[in-house]
Design an enzyme around this catalytic site. Sequence first.
Site, PDB file in Angstrom:
ATOM      1  N   SER A  83      48.492  36.620  41.761  1.00 33.26           N
ATOM      2  CA  SER A  83      48.943  36.777  40.586  1.00 33.26           C
ATOM      3  C   SER A  83      49.569  35.217  40.036  1.00 33.26           C
ATOM      4  O   SER A  83      49.933  34.381  41.033  1.00 33.26           O
ATOM      5  CB  SER A  83      50.445  37.638  40.790  1.00 33.26           C
ATOM      6  OG  SER A  83      51.158  37.653  39.541  1.00 33.26           O
TER       7      SER A  83
ATOM      8  N   HIS B 178      40.372  65.636  48.066  1.00 34.64           N
ATOM      9  CA  HIS B 178      41.058  65.739  46.996  1.00 34.64           C
ATOM     10  C   HIS B 178      42.237  64.601  46.604  1.00 34.64           C
ATOM     11  O   HIS B 178      43.278  64.901  46.002  1.00 34.64           O
ATOM     12  CB  HIS B 178      41.593  67.038  46.615  1.00 34.64           C
ATOM     13  CG  HIS B 178      40.624  67.973  46.778  1.00 34.64           C
ATOM     14  ND1 HIS B 178      39.709  68.585  45.675  1.00 34.64           N
ATOM     15  CD2 HIS B 178      40.126  68.649  47.797  1.00 34.64           C
ATOM     16  CE1 HIS B 178      39.019  69.363  46.021  1.00 34.64           C
ATOM     17  NE2 HIS B 178      39.102  69.641  47.232  1.00 34.64           N
TER      18      HIS B 178
ATOM     19  N   GLU C  98      37.420  44.419  43.655  1.00 34.69           N
ATOM     20  CA  GLU C  98      37.365  44.485  42.316  1.00 34.69           C
ATOM     21  C   GLU C  98      35.751  43.865  41.531  1.00 34.69           C
ATOM     22  O   GLU C  98      35.237  44.522  40.764  1.00 34.69           O
ATOM     23  CB  GLU C  98      38.216  43.739  41.365  1.00 34.69           C
ATOM     24  CG  GLU C  98      39.653  44.338  41.635  1.00 34.69           C
ATOM     25  CD  GLU C  98      41.082  43.501  41.818  1.00 34.69           C
ATOM     26  OE1 GLU C  98      40.760  42.427  41.302  1.00 34.69           O
ATOM     27  OE2 GLU C  98      41.895  44.038  41.954  1.00 34.69           O
TER      28      GLU C  98
ATOM     29  N   LYS D  74      51.660  37.322  46.006  1.00 38.18           N
ATOM     30  CA  LYS D  74      50.964  38.591  45.740  1.00 38.18           C
ATOM     31  C   LYS D  74      49.439  38.361  46.201  1.00 38.18           C
ATOM     32  O   LYS D  74      48.771  37.183  45.865  1.00 38.18           O
ATOM     33  CB  LYS D  74      50.925  39.127  44.395  1.00 38.18           C
ATOM     34  CG  LYS D  74      50.377  40.514  44.109  1.00 38.18           C
ATOM     35  CD  LYS D  74      50.840  40.863  42.597  1.00 38.18           C
ATOM     36  CE  LYS D  74      50.589  42.795  42.543  1.00 38.18           C
ATOM     37  NZ  LYS D  74      49.084  42.728  42.688  1.00 38.18           N
TER      38      LYS D  74
END
Length: 554
Positions: free
Chosen positions: A322, A192, A335, A328
């Site tokens: 980025s 969970h 993805e 970054k």
Amino acid sequence: MGKDGVRIEKDSFGELEVPNDKYYGAQTVRSLINFPIGGESERMPEAIISAMGILKKAAAQVNKGFGLDSKIADTISKAADEVISGKLYEDHFPLSIWQTGSGTQTNMNVNEVISNRAIEMLGGKLGSKDPVHPNDHVNKCQSSNDTFPTAMHIAVALEIHNRLLCSLQMLHDALDKKSQEFQNIIKIGRTHTQDATPLTLGQEFSGYVTQIKYGIERVKDTLPRLYQLAIGGTAVGTGLNTYVGFAENCTQRISELTGLPFKSAPNKFEALASHDALVEVSGALNTVAVSLMKIANDIRFLGSGPRSGLGELKLPENEPGSSIMPGKVNPTQVEALTMVAAQVMGNHVAVTVGGSNGHFELNVFKPLIVSNVLRSIRLLADTTESFTTKCVTGILPNEDTIAKHVNDSLMLVTALNPHIGYDKAAEIAKHAYKTGITLKEAAVKLGYLTEQEYDQWVKPEKMLGPEYHPYFKPDNNETIFHTEKVISQQILAAKVLPPWSRPSCPQARSIIRGRPSTLRYSARTQFVRSSQPARPKRDLDAKMTTVPPSYFTR
């Protein structure tokens, strides 16, 4: 004669201008006029065109045995080789997926290209249909209704074997290697999305390994139905305008050309009117996509950070993440994989709708079905290979962060359940959380156990699997159920005893009298040896059986 650069060809609807440098004919041009849908990206897949070439070559060779002029048959076969190779795809197969639902225009596109290329090989005039006719020779003993579904199965089977299975196996092997590397790294589990009991990072990855293993098996399980070919069914499945043996001989030749065990479909009516086999394939691909989505998301979140996320995994850094935030780095392979998984799920919806729309003797969603299945295969094959080589193989554990999360977890309290009970263990966890102290401090403060007892009972390395019950004992990597002890306890403690444990039973009398005699048990209960603790297994058909004393301990 046509204008400069074009020739005049005709079909049953009349004459049309065809570019002189194209091998296709009037029916292909008419389809371009009638279905200008989607542009270049929506062309009929090359895999289908190549599969049609295989079919046309096989049919020409079989028809040669049924009386087709050998010169024509051999030339058709040579022209088909150029279609199979992909040499002619870019310039001569321009049709859209979005055409007639039977794929008739694509079948005729292939017939026209092979006919005109064969005519050219024989020194004839393009568009003359002489000496090789697109219908009478290239399409002999065939209909679009059986050729296109045959090509669908050939194309999908080849793509599964040549692309998908090897890519999935590569991912499986890479994950399995990581599972072995991480087998001794204890981490906190999560259910969970909340803290749970410990496991090893290797155990967590072993789940991913098994998902991919089962995905490969599911895809392979679809192949027997995929290997069944519709060729020989012609218009509605009856085989009109073919010869006895054509379907079987053609399928055999296709098997020889592809190296795959294709068979003639036992029921051609099913093969034309439905495409359940391809819906089944798409379902297996959909399941693979579901597995990949879960695996990728786990890796995405476990690698989140690097300082403000879970940070338990270090993912490979492949490119800047980025345009505004310097330094970054993002989980881009994850993805890409999750986007592909979503697309495959969507493709499956389209295939499902298409497969459900077989009306009477013909399904007319064929191009939609096969294009989406082929797209799913290609996407899954490419993205799993990319994900494997550019992400999975470079994953490293952040052992300091993993250890901190284990030590900070309140769910280690679960180890106390057998010793102090659920309610007291829950009280310890709640008190530790609310006061900001450790579990050990909370347990001692509440007076439920000592520091020594806590250290003895709460050991993450001892929480990674089941332990032996007192009524089980290890014996050659197996466990043995202590039947006599259980029966004895039931006889002494139970007011109402099961029939097999009443004093009238031989084994019960033996126990009461204190004799370690050979046990006999009735058909109601069978005790089995296994690698896991086993409960009695009911076998109502069993006869009275004698069990050697060595199977049991007192």
